[in-house]
Design an enzyme around this catalytic site. Structure first.
Site, PDB file in Angstrom:
ATOM      1  N   ASP A 110     -11.098   2.531   3.255  1.00 24.43           N
ATOM      2  CA  ASP A 110     -11.342   1.091   3.109  1.00 24.43           C
ATOM      3  C   ASP A 110     -12.816   0.814   2.801  1.00 24.43           C
ATOM      4  O   ASP A 110     -13.164  -0.272   2.340  1.00 24.43           O
ATOM      5  CB  ASP A 110     -11.007   0.373   4.432  1.00 24.43           C
ATOM      6  CG  ASP A 110      -9.684  -0.369   4.384  1.00 24.43           C
ATOM      7  OD1 ASP A 110      -9.257  -0.758   3.284  1.00 24.43           O
ATOM      8  OD2 ASP A 110      -9.080  -0.554   5.457  1.00 24.43           O
TER       9      ASP A 110
ATOM     10  N   GLN B 119      -5.025  -1.686   9.377  1.00 26.37           N
ATOM     11  CA  GLN B 119      -4.899  -3.010   8.769  1.00 26.37           C
ATOM     12  C   GLN B 119      -5.485  -4.088   9.687  1.00 26.37           C
ATOM     13  O   GLN B 119      -5.205  -4.121  10.881  1.00 26.37           O
ATOM     14  CB  GLN B 119      -3.419  -3.297   8.467  1.00 26.37           C
ATOM     15  CG  GLN B 119      -3.172  -4.570   7.690  1.00 26.37           C
ATOM     16  CD  GLN B 119      -3.693  -4.517   6.246  1.00 26.37           C
ATOM     17  OE1 GLN B 119      -3.884  -3.442   5.659  1.00 26.37           O
ATOM     18  NE2 GLN B 119      -3.949  -5.674   5.662  1.00 26.37           N
TER      19      GLN B 119
ATOM     20  N   LYS C 105       0.837  -1.207   0.000  1.00 30.63           N
ATOM     21  CA  LYS C 105       0.000   0.000   0.000  1.00 30.63           C
ATOM     22  C   LYS C 105       0.873   1.259   0.000  1.00 30.63           C
ATOM     23  O   LYS C 105       0.609   2.218  -0.708  1.00 30.63           O
ATOM     24  CB  LYS C 105      -0.953  -0.017   1.210  1.00 30.63           C
ATOM     25  CG  LYS C 105      -2.063  -1.053   1.030  1.00 30.63           C
ATOM     26  CD  LYS C 105      -2.895  -1.283   2.288  1.00 30.63           C
ATOM     27  CE  LYS C 105      -3.821  -2.485   2.048  1.00 30.63           C
ATOM     28  NZ  LYS C 105      -4.701  -2.812   3.171  1.00 30.63           N
TER      29      LYS C 105
HETATM   30  N1  GUN Z   1      -6.812  -7.021   5.795  1.00 32.41           N
HETATM   31  C1  GUN Z   1      -6.984  -7.735   4.653  1.00 32.41           C
HETATM   32  N2  GUN Z   1      -7.500  -6.954   3.680  1.00 32.41           N
HETATM   33  C2  GUN Z   1      -7.665  -5.723   4.224  1.00 32.41           C
HETATM   34  C3  GUN Z   1      -8.142  -4.492   3.702  1.00 32.41           C
HETATM   35  O1  GUN Z   1      -8.569  -4.368   2.558  1.00 32.41           O
HETATM   36  N3  GUN Z   1      -8.137  -3.445   4.584  1.00 32.41           N
HETATM   37  C4  GUN Z   1      -7.712  -3.559   5.866  1.00 32.41           C
HETATM   38  N4  GUN Z   1      -7.772  -2.473   6.634  1.00 32.41           N
HETATM   39  N5  GUN Z   1      -7.259  -4.691   6.363  1.00 32.41           N
HETATM   40  C5  GUN Z   1      -7.229  -5.766   5.548  1.00 32.41           C
END
Ligand code: GUN
Length: 290
Positions: A119, A96, A52
């Site tokens: 998100d 996350q 990211k």
């Molecule tokens: N863990 C796995 N996929 C995601 C996601 O798209 N966003 C977040 N915040 N955590 C994750």
């Protein structure tokens, strides 16, 4: 059969986003800024967050990584979220997941200001999506819809079957497909569905999002169908350096020859998921949703 190249489309979208960033900066504003909060040292989470941050750099965004050890208290994390909510130098942020067991993920999600929830996990964004208001849509559903759009695949009036009803993929994608203006006729199938094979075989567009490797076999797919494979199960492999490889929910060797379009795994929906976060952060910076 045409392969839907998610990697290529994701690169195109990244170029489009980078051009928008250039325009924002040329107008005298700061570049879009995304923050990621990472708790602990889970291998998967470390990898995802690193991607990211790298994606942000690639399109000219600012990024911040905020790390906590596993033993951070819920209170401390919630207090950081309040701080990020009020930070005018930040357009959006993510926490996350998964989080350690002593922290309520739902509490954390609901503590994030929906305006900064890039998100798209906050109930306000989910609810706005359901009633057709502008909202941050979560990454995988957005990625699937964008792939369908960019390959000019006809959706209106067609019979879509979504296998899987998860909160982050199956359910939201079924809502987006049936929205006014998109106009698919949608069936959501799941583990209790009777005659699942027959229902799949009637789909013009089949979205496999149940997390069961190679579940969809050739006889479950109609000739000429569009197949979107959302599965990403890690299978042990001696062929790769990492010791594992990704398997989709579709048995590609049997299904591909029957389809008009199919997403491969890897290289289909996956790369689009990453780019969706950038798209939402850009929307946040431009204040296009709220
Ligand atoms: N863990 C796995 N996929 C995601 C996601 O798209 N966003 C977040 N915040 N955590 C994750």
């Amino acid at each position: 059969m045409q392969l839907i190249d998610g990697k290529k489309v994701a690169e195109e979208i990244k170029k489009e986003i980078a051009l928008e960033v250039d325009k924002i900066v040329a107008s005298g504003k700061r570049p879009p800024h995304l923050a990621a909060v990472l708790v602990g040292h889970d291998g998967g989470s470390e990898t995802y967050v690193a991607y990211k941050i790298k994606d942000c750099e690639a399109v000219g965004f600012r990024s911040s990584l905020i790390r906590y050890e596993d033993d951070v208290t819920e209170e401390e994390l919630l207090s950081k979220i309040t701080e990020l909510n009020n930070d005018n130098e930040l357009d959006g942020f993510i926490v996350q997941l998964p989080l350690p067991k002593h922290i309520s993920e739902q509490k954390v999600i609901e503590a994030i200001d929906p305006k900064k929830d890039v998100d798209g996990f906050h109930p306000v964004n989910v609810g706005r999506t359901v009633i057709g208001l502008p909202a941050y849509v979560s990454a995988t559903p957005y990625g699937i819809m964008e792939l369908i759009r960019r390959y000019n695949i006809e959706i209106s009036g067609r019979n879509c079957v979504v296998v899987g009803r998860s909160q982050i993929v199956g359910r939201p994608v079924s809502i987006l497909l049936s929205q006014k203006g998109v106009d698919a006729t949608v069936t959501v199938a799941h583990s209790r569905t009777k005659n699942l094979e027959k229902i799949c075989a009637e789909a013009d567009i089949l979205v496999a999002a149940l997390g069961s490797p190679e579940f969809v076999k050739g006889h479950m797919v109609k000739e000429g169908a569009v197949v979107i494979d959302v599965g990403t199960t890690r299978i042990p492999s001696k062929e790769t350096k990492s010791g594992w490889k990704l398997k989709g929910d579709v048995m590609f060797s049997e299904v591909a020859e029957k389809c008009s379009f199919i997403t491969p795994v890897p290289g289909g929906v996956g790369p689009m998921t990453r780019v969706s976060l950038l798209k939402n952060t850009l929307l946040a910076a431009k204040k296009e949703i709220y």
